[in-house]
Design an enzyme around this catalytic site. Structure first.
Site, PDB file in Angstrom:
ATOM      1  N   TYR A 153       0.783  -1.297   0.052  1.00 26.14           N
ATOM      2  CA  TYR A 153       0.004  -0.065  -0.185  1.00 26.14           C
ATOM      3  C   TYR A 153       0.671   1.478  -0.079  1.00 26.14           C
ATOM      4  O   TYR A 153       0.662   2.204  -0.810  1.00 26.14           O
ATOM      5  CB  TYR A 153      -0.974  -0.228   1.290  1.00 26.14           C
ATOM      6  CG  TYR A 153      -1.819   1.275   1.311  1.00 26.14           C
ATOM      7  CD1 TYR A 153      -3.014   1.283   0.576  1.00 26.14           C
ATOM      8  CD2 TYR A 153      -1.339   2.296   2.188  1.00 26.14           C
ATOM      9  CE1 TYR A 153      -3.589   2.527   0.466  1.00 26.14           C
ATOM     10  CE2 TYR A 153      -2.255   3.409   2.374  1.00 26.14           C
ATOM     11  CZ  TYR A 153      -3.245   3.563   1.598  1.00 26.14           C
ATOM     12  OH  TYR A 153      -4.086   4.694   1.763  1.00 26.14           O
ATOM     13  N   LYS A 157       0.937   4.379  -3.035  1.00 32.18           N
ATOM     14  CA  LYS A 157       0.750   5.697  -2.537  1.00 32.18           C
ATOM     15  C   LYS A 157       1.904   6.486  -2.672  1.00 32.18           C
ATOM     16  O   LYS A 157       1.791   7.865  -3.366  1.00 32.18           O
ATOM     17  CB  LYS A 157       0.326   5.796  -1.174  1.00 32.18           C
ATOM     18  CG  LYS A 157      -0.905   5.172  -0.675  1.00 32.18           C
ATOM     19  CD  LYS A 157      -2.084   6.055  -1.289  1.00 32.18           C
ATOM     20  CE  LYS A 157      -2.843   5.132  -2.571  1.00 32.18           C
ATOM     21  NZ  LYS A 157      -3.933   5.836  -3.026  1.00 32.18           N
TER      22      LYS A 157
END
Length: 255
Positions: A153, A157
């Protein structure tokens, strides 16, 4: 009045940004991954101009959404809000054989950007965890590594910041920026998130429509309407181009 598309806006920060912008008198098109969620979005924001349906978990679904968006006309701004979090205990594979997290968080905003009629402004939702991201593209699909949802994750990002900045360089006529909304108590953020939920949708909405000189910039990263430092890696044109080239290879579509 601006025409704005917000991806992943059937709940959470996307829905909140939609309500905020509709309340300011803008024409907002929401997006949901299926008809059931689209009905919820219509009920939640009845004054929204439209709700488009498209599953961003596959390349065909992303292309279908881009086609529907283009059929609806040119948007003044697109807020790339859709994303999934880091709680998956294992790598989930899409029908295309790719990481679901990478597909939704990175390939979806990339391919929509490449295929949609070029708007005046692009806003990409990132996260504070981008500062822990690794821009290494040797295994972004996590096929050769032991899965870490948090790291995957965080990487995604950081890739979103690289995407925003890379597009800003390639399209100087478009305002392209990234935003970290804060760790807020949405379904993704969880009930214990400490940041101010009311501030969560404000910056992306502001970047999408404001004539404030502070918002009329490109290739910047924001938190609560203030520019925020990003790593030297995020500002590295070579890394930006490497990501754009990798996404072009996966999708067969170049920016």
């Amino acid at each position: 009045m601006a025409h704005i598309l917000i991806t992943g806006s059937s709940d959470g920060l996307g829905l909140m940004a939609g309500r905020l912008l509709v309340g300011q008198g803008h024409a907002v098109t929401l997006h949901a991954r299926n008809d059931q969620r689209a009905a919820h979005a219509r009920a939640a924001v009845p004054d929204a101009e439209n709700v488009l349906v498209g599953d961003l978990g596959s390349l065909d679904g992303i292309r279908s959404l881009a086609a529907a968006a283009n059929a609806a006309g040119r948007f003044d701004a697109v807020i790339h809000n859709a994303g999934i979090g880091f709680r998956e205990p294992r790598r989930v594979q899409t029908v295309d054989g790719l990481s679901q997290l990478f597909t939704i968080n990175v390939l979806a905003p990339y391919l929509l950007t490449a295929l949609m009629t070029r708007p005046g402004r692009l806003v990409y939702l990132s996260s504070g965890l981008a500062r822990s991201g690794d821009p290494d593209l040797s295994d972004p699909q996590w096929t050769d590594r032991r899965w870490s949802g948090t790291q995957a994750y965080s990487d995604s990002k950081l890739f979103d910041v690289l995407l925003a900045f890379g597009v800003a360089r390639r399209w100087p006529d478009v305002l392209s920026n990234s935003v970290e909304p804060g760790w807020v108590a949405t379904r993704m953020g969880g009930p214990g998130a400490p940041d101010d939920l009311d501030q969560g949708p404000v910056t992306q909405a502001w970047l999408a429509v404001s004539d404030d000189p502070a918002a009329m910039v490109t290739g910047r990263h924001f938190y609560h309407r203030q520019e925020r430092f990003v790593s030297a890696e995020a500002q590295d044109a070579t890394l930006q181009d490497a990501l754009l080239d990798y996404c072009a290879e996966l999708t067969g579509t170049a920016i």
